[in-house]
Scaffold this active site. Structure first.
Site, mmCIF file in Angstrom:
data_model
loop_
_atom_site.group_PDB
_atom_site.id
_atom_site.type_symbol
_atom_site.label_atom_id
_atom_site.label_comp_id
_atom_site.label_asym_id
_atom_site.label_seq_id
_atom_site.Cartn_x
_atom_site.Cartn_y
_atom_site.Cartn_z
ATOM 1 N N PHE A 65 12.004 4.430 -9.383
ATOM 2 C CA PHE A 65 12.513 3.226 -10.041
ATOM 3 C C PHE A 65 11.445 2.142 -9.999
ATOM 4 O O PHE A 65 10.875 1.870 -8.944
ATOM 5 C CB PHE A 65 13.785 2.713 -9.342
ATOM 6 C CG PHE A 65 14.979 3.584 -9.598
ATOM 7 C CD1 PHE A 65 15.100 4.819 -8.976
ATOM 8 C CD2 PHE A 65 15.973 3.182 -10.481
ATOM 9 C CE1 PHE A 65 16.190 5.638 -9.225
ATOM 10 C CE2 PHE A 65 17.070 3.995 -10.738
ATOM 11 C CZ PHE A 65 17.176 5.226 -10.121
ATOM 12 N N ALA A 66 11.196 1.533 -11.167
ATOM 13 C CA ALA A 66 10.227 0.436 -11.240
ATOM 14 C C ALA A 66 10.872 -0.681 -12.051
ATOM 15 O O ALA A 66 10.744 -0.748 -13.268
ATOM 16 C CB ALA A 66 8.930 0.903 -11.885
ATOM 17 N N ILE A 67 11.631 -1.508 -11.348
ATOM 18 C CA ILE A 67 12.388 -2.583 -11.988
ATOM 19 C C ILE A 67 11.622 -3.902 -11.792
ATOM 20 O O ILE A 67 11.112 -4.162 -10.697
ATOM 21 C CB ILE A 67 13.797 -2.701 -11.353
ATOM 22 C CG1 ILE A 67 14.508 -1.338 -11.267
ATOM 23 C CG2 ILE A 67 14.642 -3.740 -12.094
ATOM 24 C CD1 ILE A 67 15.035 -0.780 -12.548
ATOM 25 N N TYR A 70 8.040 -4.470 -10.006
ATOM 26 C CA TYR A 70 7.624 -3.229 -9.360
ATOM 27 C C TYR A 70 6.924 -2.261 -10.315
ATOM 28 O O TYR A 70 6.413 -1.230 -9.879
ATOM 29 C CB TYR A 70 8.809 -2.571 -8.644
ATOM 30 C CG TYR A 70 9.023 -3.097 -7.221
ATOM 31 C CD1 TYR A 70 9.097 -4.467 -6.978
ATOM 32 C CD2 TYR A 70 9.138 -2.225 -6.139
ATOM 33 C CE1 TYR A 70 9.288 -4.955 -5.679
ATOM 34 C CE2 TYR A 70 9.317 -2.718 -4.842
ATOM 35 C CZ TYR A 70 9.390 -4.078 -4.622
ATOM 36 O OH TYR A 70 9.570 -4.546 -3.345
ATOM 37 N N ASP A 155 10.619 6.032 -3.400
ATOM 38 C CA ASP A 155 10.263 4.633 -3.653
ATOM 39 C C ASP A 155 9.000 4.612 -4.505
ATOM 40 O O ASP A 155 8.187 5.541 -4.447
ATOM 41 C CB ASP A 155 9.934 3.928 -2.324
ATOM 42 C CG ASP A 155 11.143 3.279 -1.671
ATOM 43 O OD1 ASP A 155 12.273 3.634 -2.021
ATOM 44 O OD2 ASP A 155 10.934 2.426 -0.788
ATOM 45 N N VAL A 156 8.785 3.515 -5.224
ATOM 46 C CA VAL A 156 7.593 3.419 -6.080
ATOM 47 C C VAL A 156 6.424 2.714 -5.386
ATOM 48 O O VAL A 156 5.276 2.875 -5.783
ATOM 49 C CB VAL A 156 7.939 2.716 -7.409
ATOM 50 C CG1 VAL A 156 8.159 1.212 -7.215
ATOM 51 C CG2 VAL A 156 6.876 2.968 -8.455
ATOM 52 N N HIS A 177 12.113 8.920 9.404
ATOM 53 C CA HIS A 177 11.566 7.564 9.249
ATOM 54 C C HIS A 177 10.377 7.421 10.195
ATOM 55 O O HIS A 177 10.487 7.734 11.387
ATOM 56 C CB HIS A 177 12.658 6.548 9.601
ATOM 57 C CG HIS A 177 12.334 5.139 9.229
ATOM 58 N ND1 HIS A 177 11.234 4.470 9.736
ATOM 59 C CD2 HIS A 177 12.955 4.261 8.408
ATOM 60 C CE1 HIS A 177 11.205 3.245 9.235
ATOM 61 N NE2 HIS A 177 12.233 3.099 8.414
ATOM 62 N N THR A 189 18.716 2.515 13.601
ATOM 63 C CA THR A 189 19.370 1.363 12.953
ATOM 64 C C THR A 189 20.419 1.812 11.933
ATOM 65 O O THR A 189 20.424 1.379 10.785
ATOM 66 C CB THR A 189 18.325 0.441 12.296
ATOM 67 O OG1 THR A 189 17.556 1.211 11.376
ATOM 68 C CG2 THR A 189 17.409 -0.161 13.332
ATOM 69 N N GLU A 247 20.021 3.251 2.355
ATOM 70 C CA GLU A 247 19.453 4.053 3.456
ATOM 71 C C GLU A 247 20.502 4.310 4.541
ATOM 72 O O GLU A 247 20.554 5.381 5.138
ATOM 73 C CB GLU A 247 18.228 3.352 4.047
ATOM 74 C CG GLU A 247 17.533 4.142 5.139
ATOM 75 C CD GLU A 247 16.242 3.472 5.589
ATOM 76 O OE1 GLU A 247 15.190 3.723 4.973
ATOM 77 O OE2 GLU A 247 16.286 2.687 6.558
HETATM 78 C C1 2GW Z 1 12.811 -6.500 -5.197
HETATM 79 C C2 2GW Z 1 12.919 -7.484 -4.215
HETATM 80 C C3 2GW Z 1 13.105 -7.114 -2.897
HETATM 81 C C4 2GW Z 1 13.170 -5.758 -2.565
HETATM 82 C C5 2GW Z 1 13.057 -4.782 -3.569
HETATM 83 C C6 2GW Z 1 12.892 -5.152 -4.883
HETATM 84 C C7 2GW Z 1 12.740 -4.144 -5.923
HETATM 85 C C8 2GW Z 1 12.879 -2.792 -5.601
HETATM 86 C C9 2GW Z 1 12.406 -4.488 -7.263
HETATM 87 O O1 2GW Z 1 12.268 -5.661 -7.668
HETATM 88 N N1 2GW Z 1 12.215 -3.495 -8.180
HETATM 89 C C10 2GW Z 1 12.357 -2.187 -7.849
HETATM 90 O O2 2GW Z 1 12.143 -1.297 -8.700
HETATM 91 N N2 2GW Z 1 12.732 -1.830 -6.568
HETATM 92 C C11 2GW Z 1 12.933 -0.396 -6.258
HETATM 93 O O3 2GW Z 1 13.640 -0.249 -5.045
HETATM 94 C C12 2GW Z 1 11.578 0.298 -6.086
HETATM 95 O O4 2GW Z 1 11.683 1.653 -6.498
HETATM 96 C C13 2GW Z 1 11.380 0.208 -4.583
HETATM 97 O O5 2GW Z 1 10.434 1.147 -4.083
HETATM 98 C C14 2GW Z 1 12.813 0.439 -4.097
HETATM 99 C C15 2GW Z 1 13.117 -0.073 -2.672
HETATM 100 O O6 2GW Z 1 12.610 -1.394 -2.510
HETATM 101 P P1 2GW Z 1 11.329 -1.649 -1.560
HETATM 102 O O7 2GW Z 1 10.380 -0.505 -1.742
HETATM 103 O O8 2GW Z 1 10.782 -3.009 -1.818
HETATM 104 O O9 2GW Z 1 11.978 -1.668 -0.162
HETATM 105 P P2 2GW Z 1 11.381 -1.018 1.214
HETATM 106 O O10 2GW Z 1 9.998 -0.484 1.022
HETATM 107 O O11 2GW Z 1 11.601 -1.996 2.313
HETATM 108 O O12 2GW Z 1 12.393 0.179 1.297
HETATM 109 C C16 2GW Z 1 13.228 0.651 2.305
HETATM 110 O O13 2GW Z 1 14.482 -0.010 2.371
HETATM 111 C C17 2GW Z 1 15.245 -0.014 1.147
HETATM 112 C C18 2GW Z 1 16.600 -0.615 1.380
HETATM 113 O O14 2GW Z 1 16.553 -1.838 2.025
HETATM 114 C C19 2GW Z 1 15.442 1.399 0.617
HETATM 115 O O15 2GW Z 1 16.316 2.126 1.455
HETATM 116 C C20 2GW Z 1 14.133 2.124 0.516
HETATM 117 O O16 2GW Z 1 14.339 3.457 0.132
HETATM 118 C C21 2GW Z 1 13.427 2.086 1.863
HETATM 119 O O17 2GW Z 1 12.159 2.718 1.716
HETATM 120 MN MN MN Z 2 9.469 0.908 -0.463
#
Ligand code: 2GW
Ligand code: MN
Length: 297
Positions: A65-67, A70, A155-156, A177, A189, A247
């Site tokens: 996902f690339a929203i 991202y 994740d992207v 993890h 957690t 998660e």
């Molecule tokens: C925007 C603001 C804050 C956090 C995320 C986003 C965002 C996420 C976005 O604007 N656009 C988007 O496409 N995403 C998608 O969600 C993207 O694929 C991204 O990799 C995914 C998860 O967000 P991310 O990567 O910023 O969060 P992490 O790296 O802290 O991810 C962990 O925690 C998440 C839940 O809190 C998920 O469980 C994720 O799978 C975990 O790796």
């Molecule tokens: Mn991530």
């Protein structure tokens, strides 16, 4: 799938034989108590696995996902996937985005395709992250079931840094993890409030799995994502959101639907955690992100 396997006949292959009294790794757990392998470098032979998979001519779907902002992660993600992900096999990249025109054109090897799926954006980041479960379940039954055998959902904000191949594939797989693989159960957690559908009691739990890479057959991924999405909706109706969003729900699911394979932290590493001795390869790495700049709308 079992039937397919029975029809596979391997050619003559030359390799060192497995040694019953010399396990390839003694420093890490290679098998769960329910006999699911834990995938570490040194424990498998890619040549055998690739030969078996090649004969099935299956396609692997990689969903991402690339929203909003991202989309900036897509170029490196796709380029490194072309170098390291399922090399020599058929791959469909499914890119869910609200900005299809900003998906970069990346040169693809034969048998590999990019499919852009336009989806809506949600204002809260927690919602963006959680709604992935809904969209994955919807597209699994609508489309993926007709196009691929396995799904790998990631994740992207990541890059491939070493081989990630068919050794990861199984009916249902999750990933340890990187921050918790040595932790005690009490420090996992998990969601600890009984009011949430993601609740896990303090005396249960095998591992703490990361939400950023899981997968399996389309059928199993459909069941997982549907159940997690439904649980998220029940929580929403009750005015509660799990501590680590989807998660937390994924961890609850894996507690009562044991994965058939588990990926070691080689498949989800973050260099902020250093380079422990047991980590022989860093295959899939978190890309450092400037939280303030990337996360605001
Ligand atoms: C925007 C603001 C804050 C956090 C995320 C986003 C965002 C996420 C976005 O604007 N656009 C988007 O496409 N995403 C998608 O969600 C993207 O694929 C991204 O990799 C995914 C998860 O967000 P991310 O990567 O910023 O969060 P992490 O790296 O802290 O991810 C962990 O925690 C998440 C839940 O809190 C998920 O469980 C994720 O799978 C975990 O790796
Ligand atoms: Mn991530």
């Amino acid at each position: 799938i079992l039937e397919d396997l029975l029809q596979i006949e391997l050619p003559r292959m030359i390799y060192t034989k497995p040694q019953i009294l010399k396990p390839p790794r003694c420093d890490v757990l290679m098998m769960t108590p329910w006999f699911a392998p834990i995938v570490w470098e040194g424990t498998y032979n890619s040549e055998i696995l690739n030969e078996q998979f090649q004969q099935r001519n299956d396609t692997v779907g990689l969903t991402v996902f690339a929203i909003k902002k991202y989309v900036v992660f897509l170029k490196t993600f796709l380029e490194t996937a072309e170098t390291y992900f399922m090399v020599g096999h058929r791959v469909n990249y499914y890119i869910f985005t609200d900005r299809p025109e900003e998906v970069p054109k990346v040169a693809l090897k034969e048998g590999r395709n990019v499919v852009v799926l336009q989806v809506q954006n949600y204002p809260r980041w927690q919602e963006i992250s959680m709604r992935r479960m809904e969209m994955l379940s919807y597209f699994s039954q609508q489309r993926f079931i007709n196009e691929v055998s396995y799904l790998v959902c990631v994740d992207v904000d990541m890059k491939f840094n070493d081989q990630v191949g068919v050794e990861i594939l199984s009916d249902l797989f999750g990933t340890l993890h990187p921050g918790f693989y040595t932790a005690e159960r009490r420090s996992f957690t998990y969601e600890r409030r009984p009011a949430s559908q993601a609740y896990v009691p303090s005396d249960e739990g095998d591992f703490y799995y990361m939400g950023s890479i899981f997968g399996g057959t389309v059928k199993e991924v459909y069941k997982l994502t549907k159940k997690c999405h439904e649980a998220i909706m029940v929580d929403k109706a009750n005015g509660i959101e799990a501590i680590w969003q989807e998660e937390s729900h994924l961890n609850k699911y894996f507690l009562y639907h044991k994965p058939t394979k588990i990926l070691s932290p080689e498949y989800m590493w973050d260099d902020n955690l250093g380079r422990p001795e047991i980590l022989k390869k860093r295959r899939f790495l978190a890309v450092p992100k400037n939280h303030a700049a990337i996360r605001n709308k």
